[in-house]
Design an enzyme around this catalytic site. Structure first.
Site, PDB file in Angstrom:
ATOM      1  N   CYS A 170       5.767 -34.127  44.389  1.00  0.00           N
ATOM      2  CA  CYS A 170       5.253 -33.809  45.474  1.00  0.00           C
ATOM      3  C   CYS A 170       6.147 -35.406  46.117  1.00  0.00           C
ATOM      4  O   CYS A 170       5.664 -35.829  46.838  1.00  0.00           O
ATOM      5  CB  CYS A 170       3.622 -34.279  45.759  1.00  0.00           C
ATOM      6  SG  CYS A 170       3.452 -32.725  45.133  1.00  0.00           S
ATOM      7  N   CYS A 490       0.911 -39.627  44.825  1.00  0.00           N
ATOM      8  CA  CYS A 490       1.282 -39.572  43.385  1.00  0.00           C
ATOM      9  C   CYS A 490       2.145 -37.724  43.424  1.00  0.00           C
ATOM     10  O   CYS A 490       2.351 -37.656  44.416  1.00  0.00           O
ATOM     11  CB  CYS A 490      -0.070 -38.744  43.173  1.00  0.00           C
ATOM     12  SG  CYS A 490      -1.233 -37.753  44.009  1.00  0.00           S
TER      13      CYS A 490
END
Length: 506
Positions: A170, A490
């Protein structure tokens, strides 16, 4: 079922990870001890609820024009002697859409090409001036594995301009941007285009291992008898496909399952998660209606209508959200489709330059890209705590405190993940026992946090979100009169990222 990298077709099966188990999912003695220790520490923290929009102290401006900016307070600059200043000249993204909608018939390079063309149209930068192109993506289309190169050629960039693709879950477009920063700061390049793309509408679905092996062997067969003999060995079970899952290879646990365990460990309730998700959607809708999301460029989808805005922004109600069943840990989990980010198609692109080059070309940069860090921790029990670990490191690196930051833009994979990070950041116990720090860094105040919505509402194309975070931070700094923005996220693998963005002097 929706999740930040997890959906009905991609989340398949219960994760097998252990560690901080959510209620009702079984726990070993060590798991119970760790969970109870975290819970005891968190009970001493200030209450995280209510998270509803009504608590957000800052009222968004009614003006749709970012030009009506508040003059920032004067603070020290984060420029460093002997280090080139790297600036963001401009950044754009095509609308982020729920997978299976208007982009369903396209390929990833089509989306990336549209973002690149949007950047060219907005900046009028000559294609031949661009020294390098870097793109991030997560689930690669095998036909265009170096999607940066294919998209660049399709967008009209010179075939003499090198391009490569990076992947870091991500934070892939964050990695693309910081790669560009490194190329410019080292003097290798003056102008870099960085971006990211993801197309979840058409993820690669493989044949089973046995079928792949049989097909490859069949391809090498020379005679008809050899081919017929190989075909006769194929069994019906060979035809079962391998569906991709947003799960950790090392733990075999889906990200949604991990988010549920994390929320339980930090005593984040279902109501808190739903309230935060509602806040994200409501603020995103407000920003969308007021014309604040100026990084979005229209995309004329071949064979379809022109798409001009994100289609996942849908404010609901606590009553409606409360009706949804747990998506991962059943029946007692707290993570649902409503408080998770959804599978998203989209692409983004930013134009990075050395400050000297940008001014020489007559551009007025939006922001400086300053210090950044990448972190990694245990992918089983701390999979989604990247912002907690990265934030104090990047602040320390820059000589700042949390109070110096005017704008926070954190990636929202799950509402529970965000709230768990905020609690961890505000816990001396967690800082001392898990991070080796003497004291907590503190939780960002909500009136500075994701005030134009986030990944829960705007969407999360895995490879493209980082650029959205940076551009939103830059635009908010100008609109709100701030100087420093902090971007954090994250990522799968227990990794994380944080970067400081400094408003360019107005």
């Amino acid at each position: 079922m929706r999740a930040g990298g997890a959906g009905s077709s991609l989340a398949g099966g219960r994760g097998q990870g252990r560690g901080l188990r959510a209620r009702g999912d079984g726990a070993g003695a060590g798991d119970i001890k760790m969970t109870s220790m975290l819970t005891r520490a968190i009970r001493s923290l200030p209450s995280a609820s209510p998270w509803a929009v009504g608590l957000s102290a800052r009222s968004l401006s009614c003006s749709p024009q970012l030009q009506a900016a508040v003059q920032p307070k004067s603070k020290k600059t984060l420029a460093k002697n002997g280090v080139k200043n790297v600036v963001v000249v401009e950044g754009v993204r095509i609308p982020f859409l729920q997978s299976g909608t208007s982009y369903a018939d396209l390929m990833p390079h089509d989306l990336a090409r549209a973002a690149l063309q949007g950047l060219l149209n907005r900046t009028n930068v000559p294609q031949e001036v661009v020294d390098y192109i870097v793109y991030g993506t997560v689930i690669q289309e095998v036909k265009t594995s170096n999607v940066a190169r294919e998209a660049a050629l399709g967008a009209g960039f010179s075939d003499k301009t090198p391009a490569h693709t990076v992947t870091m879950a991500c934070i892939s477009s964050n990695q693309a941007m910081t790669t560009g920063v490194g190329l410019i700061a080292s003097g290798q390049c003056d102008v870099v285009v960085a971006g990211g793309v993801e197309l979840m509408s058409d993820v690669p679905i493989r044949h089973s291992r046995k079928m792949r092996k049989a097909m490859l062997t069949l391809n090498r067969a020379k005679t008809l008898s050899q081919k017929l003999s190989l075909i006769s060995r194929i069994r019906p079970s060979y035809f079962a496909p391998e569906l991709p899952a947003v799960a950790e290879f090392s733990t075999n646990e889906t990200m949604g399952h991990s988010a549920d365990r994390l929320a339980a460990a930090f005593a984040v309730s279902r109501v808190e998660q739903d309230e935060y998700a509602l806040r994200s959607h409501t603020l995103a809708k407000k920003a969308q209606d007021e014309g604040l999301l100026v990084d979005v460029v229209p995309f004329s989808v071949p064979g379809r209508d022109t798409v001009s805005k994100d289609n996942g922004v849908r404010p609901s109600s606590m009553e409606q959200m409360g009706k949804l069943k747990p998506a991962f840990v059943k029946p007692y989990g707290t993570v649902t489709a409503a408080n998770s980010s959804f599978l998203t198609d989209g692409a983004s692109a930013v134009l990075l330059m050395s400050e000297e080059k940008a001014l020489a070309m007559g551009y007025k940069p939006k922001a400086y890209l300053r210090d950044f860090v990448y972190v990694s921790q245990d992918p089983k029990d701390q999979l989604l705590l990247g912002p907690t670990y990265a934030t104090p490191k990047v602040l320390q690196k820059a000589g700042l405190t949390l109070a110096d930051v005017d704008v926070f833009e954190f990636h929202e994979a799950f509402a529970g993940q965000i709230l768990a990070n905020l609690k961890a950041m505000d816990s001396d116990w967690f800082a001392q026992n898990y991070m080796g720090r003497k004291s907590k860094v503190g939780a960002p105040p909500l009136d500075k946090f994701n005030n134009w919505g986030g990944s829960l509402s705007l969407g999360h194309p895995f490879g493209a979100t980082g650029c959205r975070l940076v551009m939103t931070a830059a635009h908010r700094l100008k609109k709100e009169g701030g100087q420093y923005g902090l971007v954090a996220a994250c990522a799968a693998g227990g990794q994380g990222h944080a970067m400081l963005v400094e408003l360019y002097p107005q």
